[in-house]
Design a protein around this motif. Structure first.
Motif, PDB file in Angstrom:
ATOM      1  N   ALA A 171      -3.684   5.425  -6.996  1.00  0.00           N
ATOM      2  CA  ALA A 171      -4.149   5.431  -5.825  1.00  0.00           C
ATOM      3  C   ALA A 171      -5.541   4.509  -5.607  1.00  0.00           C
ATOM      4  O   ALA A 171      -5.888   4.073  -4.603  1.00  0.00           O
ATOM      5  N   ILE A 200      -4.829   7.744   1.443  1.00  0.00           N
ATOM      6  CA  ILE A 200      -5.032   7.501  -0.015  1.00  0.00           C
ATOM      7  C   ILE A 200      -5.985   8.427  -0.564  1.00  0.00           C
ATOM      8  O   ILE A 200      -5.849   8.630  -1.907  1.00  0.00           O
ATOM      9  N   ILE A 211       0.780  -1.222   0.084  1.00  0.00           N
ATOM     10  CA  ILE A 211      -0.004   0.058   0.009  1.00  0.00           C
ATOM     11  C   ILE A 211       0.899   1.319  -0.053  1.00  0.00           C
ATOM     12  O   ILE A 211       0.577   2.126  -0.839  1.00  0.00           O
ATOM     13  N   ARG A 215      -4.594  11.665  -1.772  1.00  0.00           N
ATOM     14  CA  ARG A 215      -3.769  11.329  -2.990  1.00  0.00           C
ATOM     15  C   ARG A 215      -4.637  11.094  -4.319  1.00  0.00           C
ATOM     16  O   ARG A 215      -4.433  11.786  -5.434  1.00  0.00           O
ATOM     17  N   GLU A 216      -5.849  10.586  -3.915  1.00  0.00           N
ATOM     18  CA  GLU A 216      -6.948  10.453  -5.160  1.00  0.00           C
ATOM     19  C   GLU A 216      -7.285  11.761  -5.423  1.00  0.00           C
ATOM     20  O   GLU A 216      -7.376  12.199  -6.453  1.00  0.00           O
ATOM     21  N   SER A 270       1.719   6.880  -6.546  1.00  0.00           N
ATOM     22  CA  SER A 270       0.602   7.812  -6.915  1.00  0.00           C
ATOM     23  C   SER A 270       1.108   9.343  -7.053  1.00  0.00           C
ATOM     24  O   SER A 270       0.857  10.229  -7.552  1.00  0.00           O
ATOM     25  N   ALA A 289      -3.906   1.312  -4.459  1.00  0.00           N
ATOM     26  CA  ALA A 289      -3.746   1.473  -3.159  1.00  0.00           C
ATOM     27  C   ALA A 289      -4.895   1.305  -2.177  1.00  0.00           C
ATOM     28  O   ALA A 289      -4.775   0.392  -1.191  1.00  0.00           O
ATOM     29  N   GLN A 290      -6.090   1.948  -2.708  1.00  0.00           N
ATOM     30  CA  GLN A 290      -7.258   2.143  -1.861  1.00  0.00           C
ATOM     31  C   GLN A 290      -7.801   0.658  -1.778  1.00  0.00           C
ATOM     32  O   GLN A 290      -8.551   0.372  -0.809  1.00  0.00           O
ATOM     33  N   GLN A 312      -6.600   4.754   4.932  1.00  0.00           N
ATOM     34  CA  GLN A 312      -7.483   5.053   3.796  1.00  0.00           C
ATOM     35  C   GLN A 312      -7.647   6.528   3.541  1.00  0.00           C
ATOM     36  O   GLN A 312      -8.020   7.106   2.279  1.00  0.00           O
ATOM     37  N   ALA A 367       0.979   4.112  -2.925  1.00  0.00           N
ATOM     38  CA  ALA A 367       0.512   5.513  -2.573  1.00  0.00           C
ATOM     39  C   ALA A 367       1.647   6.378  -2.934  1.00  0.00           C
ATOM     40  O   ALA A 367       1.321   7.503  -3.305  1.00  0.00           O
ATOM     41  N   SER A 407     -11.747  12.034   3.027  1.00  0.00           N
ATOM     42  CA  SER A 407     -10.585  11.810   3.801  1.00  0.00           C
ATOM     43  C   SER A 407     -10.500  12.389   5.153  1.00  0.00           C
ATOM     44  O   SER A 407     -10.019  11.694   5.892  1.00  0.00           O
TER      45      SER A 407
END
Length: 436
Positions: free
Chosen positions: A257, A276, A234, A279-280, A241, A260-261, A273, A238, A300
Motif C-alpha cells: 500500500a 489506498i 497503482i 488499504r494501509e 495489498s 501504491a501511495q 489516495q 493496491a 482517507s
C-alpha cells in the motif's frame, strides 16, 4: 456522372462517419482514448474530404487520424507525414483480401462483448470495411467487453464471470499477436490486456483462488511497467495489498500500500489516495497498530471529501466512496473488539451502498450479522444473516461464502432459538451451494 469521392471521404463513409459532426465526435473520442485530448474544426474536416490532395495535418492530429482508421494517413490521400511523426505499421487500404481479415477480426473481438453484454444493452458490431487493420473502433469494442464484465462482477460476484474474463483476455492477446495496427493502437491494446489481466486476478481473488490471482496480478504489473501506465500500476499494487491483508500477511499489505501511495501522490487523484489510505489502515489494524490505523482512516475520509480537486479518478476507482469507508471503519472496530461501534458503521455501509453492487451488499450484510451476534444482538444478527440469503441467490463469490461460513459457526456457538434456527437454515444453504 457523379463526382468521384476522395480516398478520405470514402474511408469516412466506410467507417460510418459520413457527416462532419460524426467525424468530429469520433476524432475527439479517439484523442481521449490515446491520452491526448484535442478537437478538430469542421472546416478542417471538409478540407480533408474534398481537397485533392488534402492539406497535411499537424503531427498530433496525424496520429489521431492514424489511430481512427488503423492505416497510415498517406493511404487516405495525404502527402508526406508532418515532422515529428514516427507512427508506423499500418496496413494499406488497397491490400488484397483485407475485408476477409477484417471480418475475422470482428468475429474475434466482438464475441466477448456480445457474450457478456448487459441484458438491457444491444451489442454493436462494426460493419466490415475495406481494411483489415485494427483501429480505434476495435479497441473500443474490446474495451466495451471488459466494461460489461465489470458490471456483471459488481452485480453478481466473480464466480460466473471468471471464465468469460479469461476468454476475453485470450482474445485481446490474440489480436495483439496476430493483427496489424499502428503503434498508438498497439499501446492501447497492451494496456487493455493489462487491465483485463488485472480483472482476471480480481475475479480469482473473489473466488478465493489466491495462487491464480497472484499470477494474473503479476502479468498486469508487468504490462503496466511496459506501457508506463501509472494508473494500472497503482491499481495492481493496491490490489496486491488487499490480497496480502486478506491472506494473513498484513506487513506485506502495508508495504504494498505504501508503494501504491507513493505513485498515487504523484498521480494526484484524491479518490485513489483515499482508497489506498484505507488499504494501509486495514493492514495496520491487522498488525494491531490501531492508533496508526485510525489516523489513516481519518486521512482517507478527508481525501474522499476532496474528490472534486486534483486529477479525476479512473473508472476502476468508482466503487470507492462513503459506503466503502464505513465498511473499512466497521472492520477496524471489529479488529479492536468494539463490536457495538462496528455495528453502527456497518449499518451505514449497507445503507449507503449502491444497489448495483450486489456482491458488496451481500458481504456487508453478513459482516453486519457477524458483528451483531458478537456484541450480543443475537436475534437481529440471526435475522440479518437469514435475510442475506435473498442476496446470496444472485451472487457467486468465494469471499462471501467464507463470510457466510463464519456467521454460521458463530451462530452455532450461541444458545438461542433464533441462532439455532438461522444456523440450520444457513448450513442447508451452504451445503446446497457446495453440492451444486
Amino acid at each position: 456522372m457523379a463526382e468521384e469521392l476522395t480516398l478520405f471521404e470514402q474511408a469516412c463513409t466506410a467507417q460510418g462517419w459520413d457527416t462532419t459532426g460524426k467525424f468530429v465526435r469520433a476524432f475527439e473520442a479517439t484523442a481521449n482514448l490515446l491520452g491526448d485530448p484535442m478537437t478538430v474544426t469542421p472546416r478542417h474536416v471538409r478540407r480533408w474530404k474534398y481537397e485533392m490532395p488534402p492539406p497535411t495535418p499537424r503531427a498530433r492530429t496525424w496520429r489521431v487520424i492514424h489511430a481512427m482508421f488503423g492505416v497510415d494517413p498517406t493511404e487516405l490521400g495525404f502527402l508526406n507525414p508532418p515532422a515529428g511523426v514516427t507512427v508506423r505499421g499500418a496496413t494499406p487500404l488497397a491490400k488484397e483480401g483485407t475485408s476477409v481479415h477484417r471480418r475475422a477480426f470482428l468475429s474475434d473481438s466482438i464475441g466477448a462483448a456480445a457474450a457478456v453484454a448487459l441484458p438491457h444493452r444491444e451489442p454493436t458490431v462494426t460493419p466490415p470495411s475495406s481494411t483489415g487493420a485494427v483501429g480505434t473502433t476495435h479497441v473500443l469494442e474490446l474495451r466495451e467487453g471488459l466494461r460489461s464484465l465489470y458490471h456483471l462482477d459488481d452485480a453478481y460476484g466473480g464466480g460466473d464471470v471468471l471464465s468469460l474474463a479469461v476468454k476475453h483476455l485470450c482474445r485481446v492477446r490474440r489480436v495483439i499477436n496476430t493483427r496489424d495496427y499502428p503503434e498508438t493502437i498497439g499501446r492501447q491494446l497492451r494496456l487493455l490486456a493489462g487491465e483485463t489481466a488485472e480483472h482476471c486476478a480480481w475475479l480469482h481473488y473473489d473466488a478465493d483462488d489466491q495462487d491464480a490471482a497472484t499470477s494474473y496480478w503479476g502479468d498486469a504489473l508487468t504490462t503496466a511497467t511496459m506501457v508506463r501506465e501509472t494508473s494500472l500500476e497503482i491499481l495492481v499494487l493496491a490490489s496486491l495489498s488487499m490480497q496480502a491483508s486478506y491472506t494473513g500477511r498484513p506487513r506485506d499489505g502495508y508495504d504494498l500500500a505504501r508503494a501504491a501511495q507513493e505513485r498515487a501522490t504523484r498521480y494526484g487523484s484524491p479518490i485513489i489516495q483515499s482508497l489506498i489510505a484505507s488499504r494501509e489502515a486495514r493492514a495496520l489494524s491487522l498488525m494491531r497498530d490501531h492508533s496508526a490505523a485510525r489516523q489513516r482512516l481519518t486521512e482517507s475520509m478527508r481525501l474522499v471529501e476532496r474528490a472534486d480537486r486534483g486529477c479525476p479518478s479512473p473508472d476502476w476507482a468508482a466503487f470507492h466512496g462513503h459506503a466503502e469507508l464505513d465498511y473499512a471503519q466497521g472492520l477496524h472496530y471489529t479488529e479492536t473488539g468494539h463490536h457495538d461501534r462496528a455495528v453502527a458503521f456497518l449499518r451505514a455501509a449497507l445503507a449507503h451502498q449502491d444497489r448495483t453492487y450486489g456482491r458488496n451488499r451481500a458481504l456487508y450484510r453478513l459482516t453486519l450479522a457477524r458483528s451483531l451476534v458478537s456484541c450480543g444482538e443475537v436475534d437481529e444478527g440471526a435475522a440479518q444473516a437469514t435475510e442475506s440469503l435473498g442476496h446470496l441467490e444472485e451472487v457467486e463469490s468465494g469471499r462471501v461464502l467464507r463470510r457466510l461460513t463464519e456467521v454460521v459457526d458463530l451462530l452455532g456457538d450461541v444458545d438461542a432459538v433464533s441462532a439455532r434456527q438461522a444456523a440450520e437454515e444457513l448450513t442447508d444453504y451452504v451445503q446446497e451451494r457446495k453440492a451444486a
